[in-house]
Motif scaffolding. Sequence first.
Motif, PDB file in Angstrom:
ATOM      1  N   ILE A  14       0.221  -1.082  -0.038  1.00 54.48           N
ATOM      2  CA  ILE A  14      -0.010  -0.354  -0.152  1.00 54.48           C
ATOM      3  C   ILE A  14       0.784   1.658   0.355  1.00 54.48           C
ATOM      4  O   ILE A  14       0.378   2.213  -0.478  1.00 54.48           O
ATOM      5  CB  ILE A  14      -0.703  -0.286   0.978  1.00 54.48           C
ATOM      6  CG1 ILE A  14      -2.224  -0.872   0.687  1.00 54.48           C
ATOM      7  CG2 ILE A  14      -1.384   1.187   1.577  1.00 54.48           C
ATOM      8  CD1 ILE A  14      -2.782  -1.502   2.110  1.00 54.48           C
ATOM      9  N   ILE A  15       1.571   1.522   0.752  1.00 51.19           N
ATOM     10  CA  ILE A  15       2.879   2.459   0.785  1.00 51.19           C
ATOM     11  C   ILE A  15       3.250   2.691  -0.705  1.00 51.19           C
ATOM     12  O   ILE A  15       3.588   3.764  -1.231  1.00 51.19           O
ATOM     13  CB  ILE A  15       3.568   2.188   2.507  1.00 51.19           C
ATOM     14  CG1 ILE A  15       3.144   2.405   3.093  1.00 51.19           C
ATOM     15  CG2 ILE A  15       4.962   3.687   2.010  1.00 51.19           C
ATOM     16  CD1 ILE A  15       4.117   2.415   4.810  1.00 51.19           C
ATOM     17  N   GLY A  16       3.913   1.532  -1.426  1.00 49.74           N
ATOM     18  CA  GLY A  16       4.103   1.740  -2.642  1.00 49.74           C
ATOM     19  C   GLY A  16       3.477   2.096  -3.346  1.00 49.74           C
ATOM     20  O   GLY A  16       3.888   3.314  -4.613  1.00 49.74           O
ATOM     21  N   ASP A  17       2.178   2.089  -3.610  1.00 46.38           N
ATOM     22  CA  ASP A  17       1.322   2.517  -4.555  1.00 46.38           C
ATOM     23  C   ASP A  17       1.169   3.357  -3.988  1.00 46.38           C
ATOM     24  O   ASP A  17       0.814   4.455  -5.285  1.00 46.38           O
ATOM     25  CB  ASP A  17       0.144   1.030  -4.055  1.00 46.38           C
ATOM     26  CG  ASP A  17      -1.130   1.049  -5.167  1.00 46.38           C
ATOM     27  OD1 ASP A  17      -0.508   1.434  -6.602  1.00 46.38           O
ATOM     28  OD2 ASP A  17      -1.916   2.358  -5.209  1.00 46.38           O
ATOM     29  N   VAL A  18       0.843   3.996  -2.905  1.00 49.38           N
ATOM     30  CA  VAL A  18       0.371   5.608  -2.439  1.00 49.38           C
ATOM     31  C   VAL A  18       1.602   6.563  -3.249  1.00 49.38           C
ATOM     32  O   VAL A  18       1.807   6.850  -3.882  1.00 49.38           O
ATOM     33  CB  VAL A  18       0.377   5.487  -1.401  1.00 49.38           C
ATOM     34  CG1 VAL A  18       0.057   7.272  -0.409  1.00 49.38           C
ATOM     35  CG2 VAL A  18      -0.683   4.966  -0.440  1.00 49.38           C
ATOM     36  N   LEU A  19       2.784   6.284  -2.815  1.00 51.51           N
ATOM     37  CA  LEU A  19       3.664   6.628  -3.883  1.00 51.51           C
ATOM     38  C   LEU A  19       4.599   6.864  -4.816  1.00 51.51           C
ATOM     39  O   LEU A  19       4.822   7.993  -5.840  1.00 51.51           O
ATOM     40  CB  LEU A  19       5.365   6.395  -2.289  1.00 51.51           C
ATOM     41  CG  LEU A  19       5.577   6.397  -1.126  1.00 51.51           C
ATOM     42  CD1 LEU A  19       6.750   6.064  -0.399  1.00 51.51           C
ATOM     43  CD2 LEU A  19       5.045   8.062  -1.001  1.00 51.51           C
ATOM     44  N   ARG A  20       3.429   5.424  -5.274  1.00 50.57           N
ATOM     45  CA  ARG A  20       3.849   5.677  -7.301  1.00 50.57           C
ATOM     46  C   ARG A  20       2.905   6.195  -8.050  1.00 50.57           C
ATOM     47  O   ARG A  20       2.865   6.415  -8.232  1.00 50.57           O
ATOM     48  CB  ARG A  20       4.066   4.231  -7.432  1.00 50.57           C
ATOM     49  CG  ARG A  20       4.544   3.597  -8.299  1.00 50.57           C
ATOM     50  CD  ARG A  20       4.865   2.430  -9.146  1.00 50.57           C
ATOM     51  NE  ARG A  20       4.798   1.509  -7.715  1.00 50.57           N
ATOM     52  CZ  ARG A  20       4.098   0.734  -7.380  1.00 50.57           C
ATOM     53  NH1 ARG A  20       3.495   0.224  -8.002  1.00 50.57           N
ATOM     54  NH2 ARG A  20       4.534   0.011  -6.320  1.00 50.57           N
ATOM     55  N   ASP A  21       2.154   6.196  -7.198  1.00 50.52           N
ATOM     56  CA  ASP A  21       0.184   6.966  -8.295  1.00 50.52           C
ATOM     57  C   ASP A  21       0.860   8.135  -8.261  1.00 50.52           C
ATOM     58  O   ASP A  21       0.223   8.872  -7.692  1.00 50.52           O
ATOM     59  CB  ASP A  21      -0.257   6.876  -6.530  1.00 50.52           C
ATOM     60  CG  ASP A  21      -2.389   6.918  -7.771  1.00 50.52           C
ATOM     61  OD1 ASP A  21      -1.907   6.904  -8.676  1.00 50.52           O
ATOM     62  OD2 ASP A  21      -3.150   6.698  -7.050  1.00 50.52           O
ATOM     63  N   ARG A  22       0.655   8.678  -9.546  1.00 50.57           N
ATOM     64  CA  ARG A  22       1.159  10.210  -9.950  1.00 50.57           C
ATOM     65  C   ARG A  22      -0.535  10.739 -10.223  1.00 50.57           C
ATOM     66  O   ARG A  22      -0.145  11.724  -9.951  1.00 50.57           O
ATOM     67  CB  ARG A  22       1.139   9.569 -11.181  1.00 50.57           C
ATOM     68  CG  ARG A  22       2.701   9.762 -11.966  1.00 50.57           C
ATOM     69  CD  ARG A  22       3.571   8.756 -12.780  1.00 50.57           C
ATOM     70  NE  ARG A  22       4.670   8.403 -13.100  1.00 50.57           N
ATOM     71  CZ  ARG A  22       4.934   8.833 -13.173  1.00 50.57           C
ATOM     72  NH1 ARG A  22       5.642  10.420 -13.787  1.00 50.57           N
ATOM     73  NH2 ARG A  22       6.184   8.553 -13.417  1.00 50.57           N
ATOM     74  N   SER A  23      -1.838   9.888  -9.762  1.00 52.75           N
ATOM     75  CA  SER A  23      -3.045  10.843  -9.646  1.00 52.75           C
ATOM     76  C   SER A  23      -2.902  11.375  -7.930  1.00 52.75           C
ATOM     77  O   SER A  23      -3.834  12.836  -8.353  1.00 52.75           O
ATOM     78  CB  SER A  23      -3.887   9.941 -10.190  1.00 52.75           C
ATOM     79  OG  SER A  23      -4.313   8.686  -8.690  1.00 52.75           O
ATOM     80  N   ILE A  27       0.267   9.258   6.518  1.00 51.65           N
ATOM     81  CA  ILE A  27      -0.908   9.226   8.358  1.00 51.65           C
ATOM     82  C   ILE A  27      -1.555   8.475   9.083  1.00 51.65           C
ATOM     83  O   ILE A  27      -0.827   7.736  10.352  1.00 51.65           O
ATOM     84  CB  ILE A  27      -0.341  10.461   8.359  1.00 51.65           C
ATOM     85  CG1 ILE A  27       1.026  12.080   8.105  1.00 51.65           C
ATOM     86  CG2 ILE A  27      -0.952  10.805   9.850  1.00 51.65           C
ATOM     87  CD1 ILE A  27       0.413  13.500   7.862  1.00 51.65           C
ATOM     88  N   CYS A  28      -2.031   8.267   7.901  1.00 48.13           N
ATOM     89  CA  CYS A  28      -3.627   7.578   8.793  1.00 48.13           C
ATOM     90  C   CYS A  28      -2.791   5.684   8.795  1.00 48.13           C
ATOM     91  O   CYS A  28      -3.012   4.951   9.531  1.00 48.13           O
ATOM     92  CB  CYS A  28      -4.179   7.589   7.337  1.00 48.13           C
ATOM     93  SG  CYS A  28      -5.210   9.268   8.248  1.00 48.13           S
ATOM     94  N   LEU A  29      -1.620   5.465   7.524  1.00 50.58           N
ATOM     95  CA  LEU A  29      -1.235   4.178   7.923  1.00 50.58           C
ATOM     96  C   LEU A  29      -0.427   3.974   9.371  1.00 50.58           C
ATOM     97  O   LEU A  29      -0.233   2.993  10.012  1.00 50.58           O
ATOM     98  CB  LEU A  29      -0.673   3.881   6.302  1.00 50.58           C
ATOM     99  CG  LEU A  29      -1.277   3.268   5.413  1.00 50.58           C
ATOM    100  CD1 LEU A  29      -0.373   3.366   4.498  1.00 50.58           C
ATOM    101  CD2 LEU A  29      -1.992   2.564   5.805  1.00 50.58           C
ATOM    102  N   VAL A  30       0.180   5.023   9.655  1.00 54.04           N
ATOM    103  CA  VAL A  30       0.646   5.099  10.609  1.00 54.04           C
ATOM    104  C   VAL A  30       0.665   4.596  11.994  1.00 54.04           C
ATOM    105  O   VAL A  30       0.467   4.237  12.830  1.00 54.04           O
ATOM    106  CB  VAL A  30       1.959   6.993  10.752  1.00 54.04           C
ATOM    107  CG1 VAL A  30       2.642   6.404  12.075  1.00 54.04           C
ATOM    108  CG2 VAL A  30       3.412   6.211   9.825  1.00 54.04           C
TER     109      VAL A  30
END
Length: 128
Positions: free
Chosen positions: A31-40, A51-54
């Motif tokens: 999920i973290i990788g997808d969040v950081l990779r998502d360009r949209s 922050i919510c994941l933390v």
Amino acid sequence: MPEFWSNLGSTVWYVLTLIIFISYLFALFSIIGDVLRDRSLSGGLKAVWVICLVFFPLLTALVYLIVRGGGMAERAAAQAQQNKAAADDYIRSVAGSPSDEIARAKALLDAGTISQPEYDKLKAKALS
């Protein structure tokens, strides 16, 4: 005898807990990788998700997988396709074409490094 079954049950629960925890970590890092990779997503939304994941990891992971799970799969498939295309281009550039191999073999034949039968073998191999 009862002590054996008690220890066996504890071991089974320990292994099951360990498997669930490792699976959760895989999902979290995915999920973290997808969040950081998502360009949209904007930078602010990325920060909110992280922050919510933390602070609320299990709830946020479930919400993310439900809300954005389909896009996650599409982005992963697109990334895999790009990686495959890049690898194929690299292989083609390194391998060279059959005409390049025949030209190198002809240069070796003209220089006297190889004989005519060897040149014919190399030419047949390049054309196959």
